[in-house]
Scaffold this active site. Structure first.
Site, PDB file in Angstrom:
ATOM      1  N   CYS A  20       0.908  -1.326  -0.096  1.00  0.00           N
ATOM      2  CA  CYS A  20       0.005  -0.059  -0.088  1.00  0.00           C
ATOM      3  C   CYS A  20       0.919   1.141   0.010  1.00  0.00           C
ATOM      4  CB  CYS A  20      -0.862   0.020   1.259  1.00  0.00           C
ATOM      5  SG  CYS A  20      -2.269  -1.210   0.959  1.00  0.00           S
ATOM      6  N   LYS A  23       0.431   3.507  -3.062  1.00  0.00           N
ATOM      7  CA  LYS A  23      -0.749   4.428  -3.499  1.00  0.00           C
ATOM      8  C   LYS A  23      -0.345   5.582  -3.866  1.00  0.00           C
ATOM      9  CE  LYS A  23      -4.361   2.571  -0.315  1.00  0.00           C
ATOM     10  NZ  LYS A  23      -5.353   2.892   0.550  1.00  0.00           N
ATOM     11  N   THR A  54     -16.898  10.980   1.526  1.00  0.00           N
ATOM     12  CA  THR A  54     -16.237  11.166   2.771  1.00  0.00           C
ATOM     13  C   THR A  54     -14.594  10.376   2.453  1.00  0.00           C
ATOM     14  OG1 THR A  54     -17.277   9.155   3.496  1.00  0.00           O
ATOM     15  CG2 THR A  54     -18.125  11.484   4.167  1.00  0.00           C
ATOM     16  N   GLY A 150     -11.632 -13.519 -12.678  1.00  0.00           N
ATOM     17  CA  GLY A 150     -10.992 -12.176 -12.549  1.00  0.00           C
ATOM     18  C   GLY A 150     -10.480 -11.788 -13.932  1.00  0.00           C
ATOM     19  N   SER A 152      -6.669 -10.363 -16.125  1.00  0.00           N
ATOM     20  CA  SER A 152      -5.217 -10.167 -16.111  1.00  0.00           C
ATOM     21  C   SER A 152      -4.609  -9.394 -17.384  1.00  0.00           C
ATOM     22  CB  SER A 152      -4.497 -11.347 -16.026  1.00  0.00           C
ATOM     23  OG  SER A 152      -5.045 -12.202 -17.399  1.00  0.00           O
TER      24      SER A 152
END
Length: 341
Positions: A20, A23, A54, A150, A152
């Protein structure tokens, strides 16, 4: 160049950032998102209960009660990132737990997920990608969440995560705009994941305590928060404790006070800060929250750890959660959104 499956691979060497910490910085992201919102639903449509206003952890749409079925809410989210550890199976587990966390942070239960995979197919063997996907599947299975395929793409940099859909009770959501003065603040996982992951990337050292923390689902913490009557929460990930708490305080129009002595840290986290293993993402987090934070007497190392970019961190709950330390409280609105003491 194509590495064979027999060649030892350090996946973190193929990532410009880690987890993370890669980001987009929160200030830049808010500038991009400013003024963007969806159309106002027409009468009779399913209402959007939580959107972009928010900066909450997931989008929530209400499904009306029909045919004797109670009203329900659909929680939707997506999260993916570059390798945070070198082991592909562990990376898959961490990324899946992190993606599922957004549903738990809204008070929901994950129902189905789809994989999001970017892979440098001409460089890294697909055997490694299989291990990443296996890790993600195992965590989703532990969560009781289906994985239904999914998407790819061929990409120079490996990335993995999930788009997750969950269900929640619309009258028992955990939101970041429902905090009120007088509520205690509980943190369900220790800080320091970012600096330990950054040290791992630089040196190859493996920190089992960090991996164990990142693969732990926030399911039990979410259930405990709901059982205790909490209505306000967020998870602590790439923007650090200070960044996510600032967003919660701003959304709830309150000031948050953090007792720095009560905040738990992983073993080795302070040493990693002292040795300089601080990511650029963490430094950007600290720069972003500085105008909104009264740091009191907190030293430089503590400030960095409180802004440390976590990957698959814990829940920050406005309320007491059994087994989780209380690290502060929400007070009336003041000059700063976060005050350290």
């Amino acid at each position: 160049m194509h590495l064979s499956s027999d060649t030892p691979v350090r996946l973190t060497r193929f990532a410009h950032g880690g987890g993370c910490a890669c980001k987009i910085p929160p200030g830049e992201l808010e500038d991009v998102l400013g003024g963007l919102s969806g159309p106002v639903p027409a009468p009779g449509d399913t209402p959007l209960l939580v959107g972009t206003a928010t900066g909450d952890d997931g989008a929530v749409v209400s499904l009306p009660a029909r045919g004797g079925t109670a009203a329900r809410a659909v929680v939707a989210t997506a999260d993916f990132f570059t390798p945070v550890v070198d082991d592909p199976y562990d990376w898959g587990r961490i990324a899946a737990a992190n993606a599922l966390s957004d549903v738990y942070a809204m008070g929901g239960r994950p129902l189905v997920a789809v994989n999001l995979l970017a892979w440098p197919r001409d460089v890294l063997p697909f055997e490694l990608a299989r291990e990443v996907l296996r890790g993600g599947l195992d965590i989703a299975t532990e969560a009781g969440c289906h994985v239904g395929g999914g998407h790819s793409v061929d990409d120079p940099e490996p990335k993995y995560g999930m788009a997750v859909t969950g269900l929640a009770d619309p009258d028992r959501l955990l939101r970041n705009d429902t905090g009120r003065a007088g509520m205690p603040l509980s943190l369900t996982k220790p800080l320091g994941l970012g600096v330990l992951n950054n040290r791992h990337k630089a040196t190859g050292e493996r920190f089992e305590q960090a991996v164990a923390t990142m693969v732990t689902l926030n399911r039990d913490a979410s259930a405990a928060a709901l059982a205790a009557g909490a209505v306000c929460a967020t998870d602590v990930t790439g923007f650090g404790l200070l960044g996510h708490l600032h967003k919660l305080a701003r959304a709830s129009d309150v000031t948050a006070v953090i007792d720095t002595a009560a905040v738990p840290y992983l073993d080795g986290a302070r040493q990693a800060v002292r040795d300089g293993y601080v990511s650029g993402g963490t430094r950007r987090n600290l720069e972003w929250v500085e105008p909104f934070t009264d740091f009191g007497s907190a030293d430089a190392g503590t400030r960095l750890l409180l802004a440390d970019a976590q990957t698959s961190g814990g829940l920050l709950v406005a309320g007491e959660v059994p087994g989780a330390p209380v690290v502060g409280e929400l007070v009336r609105k003041g000059a700063h959104s976060v005050v350290l003491k």
